[in-house]
Enzyme design. Structure first.
Site, PDB file in Angstrom:
ATOM      1  N   GLU A   1       0.831  -1.213   0.000  1.00  0.00           N
ATOM      2  CA  GLU A   1       0.000   0.000   0.000  1.00  0.00           C
ATOM      3  C   GLU A   1       0.862   1.258   0.000  1.00  0.00           C
ATOM      4  O   GLU A   1       0.507   2.267  -0.625  1.00  0.00           O
ATOM      5  CB  GLU A   1      -0.928  -0.012   1.221  1.00  0.00           C
ATOM      6  CG  GLU A   1      -1.939  -1.151   1.221  1.00  0.00           C
ATOM      7  CD  GLU A   1      -2.765  -1.181  -0.049  1.00  0.00           C
ATOM      8  OE1 GLU A   1      -3.284  -0.118  -0.455  1.00  0.00           O
ATOM      9  OE2 GLU A   1      -2.895  -2.267  -0.650  1.00  0.00           O
TER      10      GLU A   1
ATOM     11  N   TRP B   1       1.916   1.645  -3.600  1.00  0.00           N
ATOM     12  CA  TRP B   1       0.834   2.236  -4.394  1.00  0.00           C
ATOM     13  C   TRP B   1       0.799   3.750  -4.203  1.00  0.00           C
ATOM     14  O   TRP B   1       0.601   4.516  -5.164  1.00  0.00           O
ATOM     15  CB  TRP B   1      -0.514   1.642  -3.989  1.00  0.00           C
ATOM     16  CG  TRP B   1      -0.911   0.406  -4.711  1.00  0.00           C
ATOM     17  CD1 TRP B   1      -0.995  -0.858  -4.209  1.00  0.00           C
ATOM     18  CD2 TRP B   1      -1.329   0.305  -6.084  1.00  0.00           C
ATOM     19  NE1 TRP B   1      -1.425  -1.736  -5.181  1.00  0.00           N
ATOM     20  CE2 TRP B   1      -1.640  -1.056  -6.340  1.00  0.00           C
ATOM     21  CE3 TRP B   1      -1.472   1.224  -7.124  1.00  0.00           C
ATOM     22  CZ2 TRP B   1      -2.074  -1.506  -7.579  1.00  0.00           C
ATOM     23  CZ3 TRP B   1      -1.908   0.781  -8.366  1.00  0.00           C
ATOM     24  CH2 TRP B   1      -2.210  -0.568  -8.581  1.00  0.00           C
TER      25      TRP B   1
ATOM     26  N   TRP C   1     -20.601   9.491 -21.084  1.00  0.00           N
ATOM     27  CA  TRP C   1     -21.241   9.260 -19.787  1.00  0.00           C
ATOM     28  C   TRP C   1     -22.675   9.783 -19.797  1.00  0.00           C
ATOM     29  O   TRP C   1     -22.964  10.815 -20.396  1.00  0.00           O
ATOM     30  CB  TRP C   1     -20.460   9.980 -18.687  1.00  0.00           C
ATOM     31  CG  TRP C   1     -19.017   9.597 -18.582  1.00  0.00           C
ATOM     32  CD1 TRP C   1     -17.940  10.336 -18.970  1.00  0.00           C
ATOM     33  CD2 TRP C   1     -18.491   8.377 -18.036  1.00  0.00           C
ATOM     34  NE1 TRP C   1     -16.774   9.666 -18.710  1.00  0.00           N
ATOM     35  CE2 TRP C   1     -17.078   8.460 -18.132  1.00  0.00           C
ATOM     36  CE3 TRP C   1     -19.068   7.236 -17.486  1.00  0.00           C
ATOM     37  CZ2 TRP C   1     -16.234   7.436 -17.689  1.00  0.00           C
ATOM     38  CZ3 TRP C   1     -18.234   6.221 -17.040  1.00  0.00           C
ATOM     39  CH2 TRP C   1     -16.841   6.316 -17.144  1.00  0.00           C
TER      40      TRP C   1
ATOM     41  N   ASN D   1     -11.150   0.845   2.166  1.00  0.00           N
ATOM     42  CA  ASN D   1     -10.621   0.813   0.800  1.00  0.00           C
ATOM     43  C   ASN D   1     -11.397  -0.127  -0.119  1.00  0.00           C
ATOM     44  O   ASN D   1     -11.651   0.187  -1.282  1.00  0.00           O
ATOM     45  CB  ASN D   1      -9.142   0.413   0.809  1.00  0.00           C
ATOM     46  CG  ASN D   1      -8.515   0.546  -0.569  1.00  0.00           C
ATOM     47  OD1 ASN D   1      -8.508   1.623  -1.149  1.00  0.00           O
ATOM     48  ND2 ASN D   1      -8.010  -0.557  -1.103  1.00  0.00           N
TER      49      ASN D   1
ATOM     50  N   TRP E   1     -16.281   9.473 -13.907  1.00  0.00           N
ATOM     51  CA  TRP E   1     -15.472   9.231 -12.719  1.00  0.00           C
ATOM     52  C   TRP E   1     -15.032  10.520 -12.044  1.00  0.00           C
ATOM     53  O   TRP E   1     -14.817  10.544 -10.828  1.00  0.00           O
ATOM     54  CB  TRP E   1     -14.237   8.388 -13.072  1.00  0.00           C
ATOM     55  CG  TRP E   1     -13.305   9.009 -14.076  1.00  0.00           C
ATOM     56  CD1 TRP E   1     -13.322   8.853 -15.432  1.00  0.00           C
ATOM     57  CD2 TRP E   1     -12.216   9.905 -13.809  1.00  0.00           C
ATOM     58  NE1 TRP E   1     -12.325   9.586 -16.030  1.00  0.00           N
ATOM     59  CE2 TRP E   1     -11.625  10.237 -15.056  1.00  0.00           C
ATOM     60  CE3 TRP E   1     -11.683  10.448 -12.647  1.00  0.00           C
ATOM     61  CZ2 TRP E   1     -10.527  11.095 -15.161  1.00  0.00           C
ATOM     62  CZ3 TRP E   1     -10.586  11.309 -12.743  1.00  0.00           C
ATOM     63  CH2 TRP E   1     -10.022  11.623 -13.996  1.00  0.00           C
TER      64      TRP E   1
ATOM     65  N   TRP F   1      -9.686   6.353  -8.616  1.00  0.00           N
ATOM     66  CA  TRP F   1     -10.874   6.525  -9.455  1.00  0.00           C
ATOM     67  C   TRP F   1     -10.608   6.104 -10.902  1.00  0.00           C
ATOM     68  O   TRP F   1     -11.445   5.460 -11.541  1.00  0.00           O
ATOM     69  CB  TRP F   1     -11.373   7.968  -9.384  1.00  0.00           C
ATOM     70  CG  TRP F   1     -12.323   8.143  -8.244  1.00  0.00           C
ATOM     71  CD1 TRP F   1     -12.047   8.618  -6.990  1.00  0.00           C
ATOM     72  CD2 TRP F   1     -13.707   7.771  -8.240  1.00  0.00           C
ATOM     73  NE1 TRP F   1     -13.172   8.564  -6.209  1.00  0.00           N
ATOM     74  CE2 TRP F   1     -14.211   8.061  -6.950  1.00  0.00           C
ATOM     75  CE3 TRP F   1     -14.561   7.229  -9.185  1.00  0.00           C
ATOM     76  CZ2 TRP F   1     -15.532   7.816  -6.594  1.00  0.00           C
ATOM     77  CZ3 TRP F   1     -15.882   6.987  -8.848  1.00  0.00           C
ATOM     78  CH2 TRP F   1     -16.350   7.283  -7.559  1.00  0.00           C
TER      79      TRP F   1
END
Length: 495
Positions: free
Chosen positions: A290, A293, A321, A356, A374, A397
């Site tokens: 993590e 990331w 969208w 998460n 998004w 996202w």
């Protein structure tokens, strides 16, 4: 003695603060501590009442920690490029040290400040602090930034083995006494963190956790310890279960630098390398992942700043969208008729935090089931999250939407029912945040609309009155999402 100004930003701590330690060394300990409410950030598109309140609470704790060492915290409001040169001249300081930030705005602002200070004959230095490895340290053999997590993580771990990282303590600080000839400049030196949320035109949206560096250290010590029941030992298995306390909850503290990533890393590696730490090895490795990331998304943003406005895979900016306002509002408020989604969205509004796994589920649902851009979700998260970080939030996202660097494939679409059944099988998470479903049996906890009338009576629940019907049918929306993405992909493949 000429002091050095340390400009506090996303580093509201005394322990393991790279620029603060460097400022103390350069000035013999005479450091002026400064924080500036940057108007551009305070009222920008990612402004957040919750994070502003969290900032104020932690500034007060930082001020108290500095006060015990006889150091005042100077707090100003305005444009740092204007405020800091004025403070340097007013205090007789040698210059300004600060820790780097990597958003496009921060990069531009800090470059302008360095130029102005140096041209005026003052020192201006920035330092790596908010990440383990910076944007120029983890590169491919060809010297290019990575755009896929797995090879990035592999190289990151190699660098860590080659260049061990350790946290440092609190530097020796001495109070600075302003010379008499500077006494008339006090008007530029407000010396209190007594600002209130109301003064910024905001209201507190939810209760805050305990603030301050001591609290963050306590949370870290509880999560990472040699005790066999320490949460990190089970982290790899439990981090995906939102109904239990399986994570560290340190992300809001890490966001403001109330604790450093090196402190987290050092604690984890100390446990990993301890003879009694074998039972926690899988948890430690998952937790390190993590942190990787986090660094990965920071370097993606630095090298590709356009991602804050559009898709990393720019072809997907053409996605048509639907952006139904009613669907978006139902998602925002937790009234979609999908319990795992609604529980997560209500947790966000009640706590300013979300598990998460739940973040992934609700992001997939917004983009793939509701067919909402998004970026709408990104802004909503940044408004509510205490740990809202432009790099990590954007990366998450875009991963969920299938538009990012290391994104989930466009055809992998989370089923909100099966996700709930898999990761909240007993419905503990759902029942906590959706008390109207507290009496629904486990069989139907993730599909309450499927209960028969008799079941609804026993559960003291009427679908459509006490809890909504699903606002869309997942199976149908999945096919529509695939078609949406296929249209863009086809257009790209045509000559």
């Amino acid at each position: 003695m000429h002091p050095m100004i340390h400009w506090f930003r996303r580093d509201l701590r005394l322990t393991d603060n790279t620029a603060l330690a460097a400022a103390a060394q350069a000035s013999g300990g005479a450091v002026l501590a400064v924080y500036i409410f940057d108007e551009t950030i305070l009222h920008g598109r990612f402004a957040s009442p919750g994070r502003t309140a969290w900032l104020l609470a932690n500034l007060q704790q930082l001020e108290a920690d500095l006060r015990t060492r006889g150091i005042p915290l100077v707090v100003a409001r305005g444009n740092p490029v204007e405020v800091l040169p004025a403070l340097v001249r007013a205090t007789g300081a040698r210059g300004v040290y600060w820790n780097r930030d990597y958003t496009p705005y921060a990069v531009r602002r800090d470059a302008a400040l360095k130029t102005q200070l140096r041209e005026a004959g003052f020192e201006a230095e920035s330092f790596k602090d908010a990440v383990i490895f910076e944007f120029h340290e983890v590169l491919t053999k060809e010297g290019r930034p990575y755009t896929v997590y797995t090879p990035y993580a592999r190289r990151w771990r190699q660098l860590l083995a080659e260049q061990p990282v350790r946290s440092i303590g609190i530097p020796d600080l001495i109070p600075y006494v302003r010379p008499p000839e500077l006494a008339t400049t006090s008007e530029v030196l407000p010396a209190t963190t007594g600002a209130t949320l109301a003064q910024f035109g905001m209201e507190l949206p939810y209760p805050l956790p305990d603030a301050g560096e001591h609290t963050a250290k306590t949370y870290l010590a509880r999560f990472v310890s040699l005790h066999r029941d320490a949460p990190i030992a089970a982290y790899a298995e439990q981090r995906n279960l939102p109904g239990i306390a399986g994570t560290s909850r340190l992300s809001p503290y890490l966001r403001l630098g109330i604790i450093s990533p090196r402190q987290l890393l050092t604690a984890a590696l100390t446990l990993r390398d301890h003879p009694d730490g074998n039972n926690a090895l899988t948890g430690v490795e998952a937790w390190l992942g993590e942190l990787i990331w986090r660094d990965f998304y920071v370097q993606v943003l630095y090298h590709h700043p356009y991602v804050l406005r559009g898709a990393f895979r720019q072809a997907y900016d053409a996605l048509a969208w639907e952006n139904d306002p009613a669907h978006f509002e139902a998602w925002q408020t937790g009234h979609t008729g999908y319990p795992i989604v609604d529980a997560a969205m209500r947790q966000l509004r009640q706590e300013g935090w979300m598990h998460n796994r739940a973040r992934m589920i609700v992001a997939s649902f917004l983009t793939k089931d509701l067919l909402v851009d998004w970026r709408w979700g990104e802004r909503h998260f940044m408004h509510w999250l205490l740990d809202g970080d432009p790099a990590a939030n954007n990366g998450g996202w875009q991963w969920a939407a299938g538009t990012g660097t290391d994104a989930q494939p466009f055809f992998r679409i989370f089923n909100p029912v099966s996700q709930g059944q898999k990761f909240d099988s007993e419905g503990a998470y759902v029942r906590h945040y959706l008390p109207e479903l507290r009496n629904v049996p486990n069989t139907f906890i993730h599909e309450p609309h499927r209960m028969a009338s008799a079941d609804q009576i026993r559960a003291d629940l009427q679908i459509g009155r006490d809890y909504p019907h699903p606002i869309v049918e997942h199976k149908v929306q999945r096919e529509r999402a695939l078609a949406l993405y296929a249209t863009v992909r086809k257009a790209q493949s045509e000559p």
